[in-house]
Design a protein around this motif. Structure first.
Motif, mmCIF file in Angstrom:
data_model
loop_
_atom_site.group_PDB
_atom_site.id
_atom_site.type_symbol
_atom_site.label_atom_id
_atom_site.label_comp_id
_atom_site.label_asym_id
_atom_site.label_seq_id
_atom_site.Cartn_x
_atom_site.Cartn_y
_atom_site.Cartn_z
ATOM 1 N N GLU A 65 -10.165 13.736 18.613
ATOM 2 C CA GLU A 65 -11.328 13.273 19.364
ATOM 3 C C GLU A 65 -12.457 14.299 19.327
ATOM 4 N N LEU A 66 -12.091 15.583 19.412
ATOM 5 C CA LEU A 66 -13.110 16.622 19.324
ATOM 6 C C LEU A 66 -13.744 16.619 17.936
ATOM 7 N N LEU A 67 -12.930 16.456 16.911
ATOM 8 C CA LEU A 67 -13.450 16.388 15.551
ATOM 9 C C LEU A 67 -14.421 15.229 15.398
ATOM 10 N N ARG A 68 -14.089 14.082 15.944
ATOM 11 C CA ARG A 68 -14.972 12.909 15.835
ATOM 12 C C ARG A 68 -16.294 13.149 16.555
ATOM 13 N N ARG A 69 -16.253 13.816 17.707
ATOM 14 C CA ARG A 69 -17.499 14.139 18.406
ATOM 15 C C ARG A 69 -18.381 15.045 17.558
ATOM 16 N N MET A 70 -17.756 16.018 16.914
ATOM 17 C CA MET A 70 -18.517 16.934 16.066
ATOM 18 C C MET A 70 -19.156 16.188 14.896
ATOM 19 N N LYS A 71 -18.405 15.309 14.251
ATOM 20 C CA LYS A 71 -18.936 14.592 13.101
ATOM 21 C C LYS A 71 -20.043 13.621 13.496
ATOM 22 N N ALA A 72 -20.067 13.218 14.750
ATOM 23 C CA ALA A 72 -21.117 12.317 15.230
ATOM 24 C C ALA A 72 -22.354 13.080 15.710
ATOM 25 N N THR A 73 -22.298 14.404 15.680
ATOM 26 C CA THR A 73 -23.415 15.243 16.111
ATOM 27 C C THR A 73 -24.021 15.893 14.878
ATOM 28 N N PRO A 74 -25.236 15.499 14.476
ATOM 29 C CA PRO A 74 -25.796 15.948 13.193
ATOM 30 C C PRO A 74 -25.747 17.457 12.968
ATOM 31 N N LEU A 79 -20.037 21.602 10.111
ATOM 32 C CA LEU A 79 -19.299 22.791 10.517
ATOM 33 C C LEU A 79 -17.826 22.602 10.143
ATOM 34 N N PRO A 80 -17.245 23.467 9.315
ATOM 35 C CA PRO A 80 -15.879 23.247 8.835
ATOM 36 C C PRO A 80 -14.848 23.310 9.961
ATOM 37 N N VAL A 81 -14.024 22.288 10.032
ATOM 38 C CA VAL A 81 -12.955 22.218 11.023
ATOM 39 C C VAL A 81 -11.614 22.294 10.306
ATOM 40 N N ILE A 82 -10.816 23.293 10.674
ATOM 41 C CA ILE A 82 -9.483 23.468 10.105
ATOM 42 C C ILE A 82 -8.474 22.980 11.131
ATOM 43 N N MET A 83 -7.864 21.846 10.852
ATOM 44 C CA MET A 83 -6.884 21.281 11.775
ATOM 45 C C MET A 83 -5.552 22.002 11.610
ATOM 46 N N GLN A 84 -4.856 22.223 12.720
ATOM 47 C CA GLN A 84 -3.519 22.808 12.652
ATOM 48 C C GLN A 84 -2.573 21.974 13.522
ATOM 49 N N THR A 85 -1.391 21.754 13.010
ATOM 50 C CA THR A 85 -0.416 20.949 13.725
ATOM 51 C C THR A 85 0.986 21.261 13.207
ATOM 52 N N ALA A 86 1.981 20.944 14.023
ATOM 53 C CA ALA A 86 3.370 21.098 13.600
ATOM 54 C C ALA A 86 3.852 19.864 12.861
ATOM 55 N N VAL A 87 3.032 18.820 12.831
ATOM 56 C CA VAL A 87 3.417 17.572 12.181
ATOM 57 C C VAL A 87 2.921 17.583 10.752
ATOM 58 N N GLY A 88 3.839 17.502 9.787
ATOM 59 C CA GLY A 88 3.450 17.554 8.388
ATOM 60 C C GLY A 88 3.502 16.208 7.697
#
Length: 302
Positions: A65-74, A79-88
């Motif tokens: 959701e945070l990523l989507r807000r960023m992409k909707a803000t010109p 700004l590069p977003v590096i996602m991290q998760t334990a789910v592969g």
């Protein structure tokens, strides 16, 4: 000046560990332990960061959701977003990349992998900022240019041509980022004949820049040129990039498996398709690519 990275994770231990690793490598870090706090930081001074290292699973405002807000803000969209998760799982990776993540780290990841990805993200952001700064210079006359064609050889020359062509668009920094990725791809993998596997190996051996210089100095490969043309119509800008190479399996790169997108490079076409252009089409054997950006009603005037 040290690059600043925003760390977003609801686990204090993860924030502390990531902060230590990055600061030891010369980065400045700011930590947020939830999505809402991170969003407030980004709204206030997001352009001061070179990358965001974002945990996917958090209570409240999660990583997606945070990523989507960023992409909707010109001003934050690139700004590069590096996602991290334990789910592969492949579906999880695909979801993050489809939402516009620059990279996807699956825990546990190594220090070297972390630093390599953050460094690549910082380079990407610096490039975008460079084009944005140039775009802010006077460009009114270029937005009335109907046709142009350039030819050149090197990534350095490509940077200047890209900056000029992007000024023909009402969204120059958006166009510039994807256009430069496509042109560099044509230089490296087209004219200079570097395969995807070769670049991976050379980067791992820290020989990539040396190899690139050698090929540019080659009496045959180094003389090949890229041509880039611009054509304006009332509804769109079309950029056509041609290289003199043997082509490549472009269908594969347009429909890659999620796991293949975790490599250290190879995201240029994806960035161009998802963030910069409304249409992207490779032709012939892959040495011609057309990228189209729609114009707002009334043409290029802002």
């Amino acid at each position: 000046m040290a690059k600043r990275v925003l760390l977003v994770d609801d686990e204090p231990f993860n924030l502390e560990l990531l902060g230590e690793l990055l600061e030891d490598a010369g980065y400045q870090t700011v930590a947020a332990d939830n999505g809402e706090e991170a969003w407030q930081i980004l709204q206030r001074d997001g352009e001061q960061y070179a990358a965001v290292l974002l945990d996917k699973m958090m209570p409240g405002l999660n990583g997606f959701e945070l990523l989507r807000r960023m992409k909707a803000t010109p001003r934050l969209a690139f700004l590069p977003v590096i996602m991290q998760t334990a789910v592969g799982a492949a579906a999880s990776v695909q979801e993050g990349l489809s939402s516009g993540a620059f990279y996807y780290l699956t825990k546990p990841f190594s220090r070297d992998m972390l630093l390599a990805v953050v460094a690549a993200a910082a380079v990407h952001w610096d490039r975008h900022q460079y084009f944005r700064e140039l775009a802010n210079q006077q460009s009114g006359a270029l937005q009335h240019l109907d046709h142009a064609e350039f030819s050149f050889r090197t990534p350095h020359e490509a940077r200047h041509v890209t900056a000029l062509l992007a000024k023909t668009s009402p969204e120059p920094e958006k166009v510039a980022t994807g256009l430069f990725e496509l042109i560099v791809n044509a230089i490296e993998h087209g004219n200079l004949g570097v395969s995807y596997e070769e670049k991976t190996r050379l980067q791992q051996q820290e020989q990539w820049e040396h190899e690139l210089e050698q090929r540019l100095a080659d009496p045959v490969l180094g003389q090949r040129k890229i041509s880039v043309s611009l054509t304006r119509s009332p509804r769109q800008l079309q950029f056509v990039i041609r290289d003199q190479g043997d082509g490549f399996d472009w269908q594969h790169f347009l429909t890659r498996e999620p796991g293949e997108l975790l490599a250290s490079h190879g995201r240029g076409i994806m960035i161009a398709r998802r963030l910069s252009f409304d249409e992207l089409e490779y032709r012939e054997r892959g040495n011609v690519v057309s990228a189209i950006s729609y114009l707002p009603p009334g043409g290029a005037s802002q």
